[in-house]
Design an enzyme around this catalytic site. Structure first.
Site, PDB file in Angstrom:
ATOM      1  N   THR A 373      25.916 -16.758  12.975  1.00  0.00           N
ATOM      2  CA  THR A 373      26.411 -17.846  13.811  1.00  0.00           C
ATOM      3  C   THR A 373      27.066 -18.713  12.767  1.00  0.00           C
ATOM      4  OG1 THR A 373      24.680 -17.774  15.492  1.00  0.00           O
ATOM      5  CG2 THR A 373      25.673 -19.918  15.153  1.00  0.00           C
ATOM      6  N   THR A 391      29.038 -19.074  17.902  1.00  0.00           N
ATOM      7  CA  THR A 391      28.317 -17.835  17.613  1.00  0.00           C
ATOM      8  C   THR A 391      28.811 -16.626  18.394  1.00  0.00           C
ATOM      9  OG1 THR A 391      26.066 -16.921  17.462  1.00  0.00           O
ATOM     10  CG2 THR A 391      26.549 -18.228  19.408  1.00  0.00           C
ATOM     11  N   ASN A 393      26.295 -14.450  18.365  1.00  0.00           N
ATOM     12  CA  ASN A 393      24.869 -14.154  18.373  1.00  0.00           C
ATOM     13  C   ASN A 393      24.499 -13.343  17.134  1.00  0.00           C
ATOM     14  OD1 ASN A 393      22.267 -14.447  19.171  1.00  0.00           O
ATOM     15  ND2 ASN A 393      22.249 -12.659  20.500  1.00  0.00           N
ATOM     16  N   ASP A 415      20.169 -13.525  24.331  1.00  0.00           N
ATOM     17  CA  ASP A 415      19.525 -14.844  24.290  1.00  0.00           C
ATOM     18  C   ASP A 415      18.809 -15.175  25.604  1.00  0.00           C
ATOM     19  OD1 ASP A 415      19.760 -15.739  21.720  1.00  0.00           O
ATOM     20  OD2 ASP A 415      21.608 -16.865  22.032  1.00  0.00           O
ATOM     21  N   SER A 444      20.072 -21.419  24.369  1.00  0.00           N
ATOM     22  CA  SER A 444      20.488 -21.364  22.971  1.00  0.00           C
ATOM     23  C   SER A 444      19.561 -22.210  22.099  1.00  0.00           C
ATOM     24  CB  SER A 444      21.909 -21.909  22.858  1.00  0.00           C
ATOM     25  OG  SER A 444      22.307 -22.005  21.513  1.00  0.00           O
TER      26      SER A 444
HETATM   27  O1  DON Z   1      22.567 -19.518  20.627  1.00  0.00           O
HETATM   28  C1  DON Z   1      21.677 -19.151  19.880  1.00  0.00           C
HETATM   29  O2  DON Z   1      20.649 -19.758  19.713  1.00  0.00           O
HETATM   30  C2  DON Z   1      21.875 -17.880  19.074  1.00  0.00           C
HETATM   31  N1  DON Z   1      22.768 -17.002  19.757  1.00  0.00           N
HETATM   32  C3  DON Z   1      22.350 -18.249  17.721  1.00  0.00           C
HETATM   33  C4  DON Z   1      22.473 -17.043  16.860  1.00  0.00           C
HETATM   34  C5  DON Z   1      22.479 -17.354  15.440  1.00  0.00           C
HETATM   35  O3  DON Z   1      22.345 -18.460  14.999  1.00  0.00           O
HETATM   36  C6  DON Z   1      22.607 -16.182  14.604  1.00  0.00           C
HETATM   37  N2  DON Z   1      22.405 -16.470  13.265  1.00  0.00           N
HETATM   38  N3  DON Z   1      22.629 -16.948  12.358  1.00  0.00           N
END
Ligand code: DON
Length: 561
Positions: A373, A391, A393, A415, A444
């Site tokens: 992300t 992101t 994801n 998610d 999220s």
């Molecule tokens: O929205 C979210 O919480 C996740 N999809 C975020 C994913 C993420 O931070 C991946 N990593 N670094």
């Protein structure tokens, strides 16, 4: 390319024509100039460039996000989604929610087999994992706060995609380690796969992506959500089990939401509300820790970590139970962040032993780790601030590239809680509040945050890291406000993370061993992780001095107007 680990740059610098020679700038101290901090030097430079052209913070945010979609394909995106938290210099606060949504044909049990067993490979990889992308709609929604045109803001990204740029060692390693997944999920040729391994300095040219960006430049929103790009995306879906339709794309809408605000020791914290759990978790954790006067302790000492971990445990138990898209659930935000509720929740805290996770929430199951992300922090010389986290994801999202359009699609469907108690790729569990429904936004953890002091931006902060995002932002705020540490120390100190389930507390590998041993004696289960977060922080002191720091864990870099 050159890597400057710690440098103090007081003047601006420009991009080289070929994008092969650039500096990674980790720290800048400056005054009366705009700064951009992002995951990649060329993206930060794209933001700084539009500031120099007379743009403001919001122009820089849009240009940087487009550029990240080119130079940071593992997370920067036009095929994903994000959140923007903004505070204008007239005090106006706003947020934009351009989170992906579940396609209309999505359903609650779409990732369960006939026996009711969850198949998280399907929610994490390939076409069925893709949520309807929101990023491009988000960039257009940001325009009303901008000074320049979309035509100008997208141009740096077009140049980077068309001419190519030198990839960093981290990018080369990631492309190499994902080659087999790219091949598995893409039938046609994609530019991210080569016969020989990628190495630092190789030039990545993305002609198809450049054409897509040009379509957006020419046709506006329709250049993405209708016509050729939309048709390519839908035909990509049809090559496998994807369910996104032209109608899903055409109907995508950004949500403008009132920022989640709360007081923390005389500072006003402005963060993202649902469908991000980030703002609520941050409020809950900061408030609970304040009941123990956290400022009396030292960063990463046993007592400080114990207080913070126990606040995390209680907050994340609430995440699993109550949080989801506010359009689909009974939104309990104000109750969950109220002192009445939190003081009661905190009653079970004791310095003498670890609380069991089963004592603070209904347990069904367990964990895992991962990181991708990306976060951008910007302030301009007029004092407008923005924090954006965006992101796909997972790393490179679903690993599917839209053939003919050249961009990665997200795997944001993971998610959602695919089944009550089944952990997602970050080990987060959930239930009904975050169950899958058509057109619903998946919960999220992204926590783009601006802290105001006397009404003016004081900290602009955020990070990637899945469920570790709120806990990293929490640590950054506590480091600065309670422990009076400087920005650089705050960001680059070893971090820890707890999320109710699993029971274990994660520590970065260089975390002080004495604290870990003390906590183990109190009954805490511990584990070591390689890295937690990539925090980008800008701090503006009472005299207007700006201190911007890009996380040392990645290629993250600061650029100055
Ligand atoms: O929205 C979210 O919480 C996740 N999809 C975020 C994913 C993420 O931070 C991946 N990593 N670094």
């Amino acid at each position: 390319m050159k890597k400057i680990l710690i440098s103090v740059i007081l003047s601006s610098h420009s991009l080289s024509a070929q994008y092969t020679d650039f500096n990674i700038v980790k720290e800048v101290k400056v005054k009366n100039k705009g700064v951009v901090v992002s995951a990649h030097p060329l993206a930060s430079e794209a933001g700084a460039k539009v500031l120099k052209m007379g743009g403001n913070t919001y122009d820089a945010i849009v240009a940087t996000q487009y550029a990240l979609a080119v130079v940071y394909p593992q997370a920067g995106n036009i095929g994903g989604g994000g959140f923007l938290v903004g505070v204008k210099n007239n005090g106006e606060k706003f947020t934009l929610d351009y989170r992906e949504i579940a396609p209309k044909r999505a359903s609650r049990d779409m990732y369960l087999d006939k026996k009711g067993k969850a198949n998280t490979d399907l929610s994490q990889n390939g076409r069925l994992a893709v949520g309807v992308p929101g990023s491009v709609a988000g960039f257009f929604a940001t325009l009303k706060y901008c000074k320049l045109s979309m035509d100008q803001l997208i141009q740096p990204a077009i140049d980077l995609a068309e001419k190519g740029f030198a990839i960093t060692e981290q990018e080369a390693n990631l492309l190499n380690s994902n080659k087999e997944y790219f091949q598995k999920h893409n039938q046609s040729y994609i530019v991210f796969v080569k016969n020989v391994p990628w190495k630092s300095g190789d030039i990545l040219v993305q002609k198809e992506l450049a054409e897509t960006l040009k379509l957006i430049q020419k046709q506006g929103l329709k250049g993405f959500y209708e016509g050729k790009t939309a048709e390519s995306l839908v035909s990509e879906m049809k090559k496998g089990n994807g369910i996104i339709t032209l109608e899903d794309l055409k109907n995508y809408k950004v949500a403008e939401r009132k920022a989640l605000e709360f007081d923390y020791k005389g500072n006003n914290v402005v963060s993202m509300p649902l469908p991000s759990s980030g703002g609520i978790l941050l409020a809950q954790m900061l408030k609970m820790a304040a009941y123990e006067n956290l400022e009396k302790y030292q960063q990463n000492s046993t007592k400080a970590v114990q207080i913070m971990v126990e606040a995390e445990r209680r907050a994340y138990a609430d995440r699993a139970e109550y949080m989801g898209d506010p359009a689909f659930i009974d939104d309990k935000t104000s109750y969950l962040i109220s002192d009445d509720y939190l003081k009661n929740r905190w009653k079970s805290f004791s310095f003498t032993k670890a609380t069991l996770s089963s004592e603070v929430g209904k347990i069904i199951k367990q964990p895992k780790e991962s990181t991708e992300t990306t976060h951008i922090s910007v302030i301009d010389k007029e004092g407008n601030a923005a924090a954006v986290t965006t992101t796909l994801n997972g790393l490179y999202g679903s690993k599917v590239v839209v053939s003919g359009a050249g961009f990665f699609l997200n795997n944001e469907m993971d998610d959602f809680s695919v089944k009550p108690g089944v952990p997602n790729m970050f080990g987060a569990v959930g239930g009904e509040a975050n169950s899958i429904q058509p057109n619903k936004r998946m919960l999220s953890s992204m926590t783009p945050t601006i802290v105001l002091k006397n009404g003016k931006p004081y900290m602009v902060v955020g990070t990637p890291g899945g469920t570790t995002i709120p806990t990293s932002v929490y640590q950054s705020i506590v480091d600065v406000i309670d422990f009076k540490l400087n920005t650089n120390i705050s960001i680059n100190s070893p971090k820890f993370h707890h999320q109710w389930l699993p029971e274990a507390v994660a520590f970065e590998k260089n975390f002080p061993e004495t604290t870990i041993k003390d906590l183990e004696k109190l009954g805490y289960r511990t584990e070591k992780w390689d890295q937690i977060g990539r925090t980008e922080m800008i701090l503006i002191d009472d005299n207007g001095n700006i201190h911007a720091v890009a996380d040392g864990r990645g290629d993250d870099s600061v650029a100055v107007e």
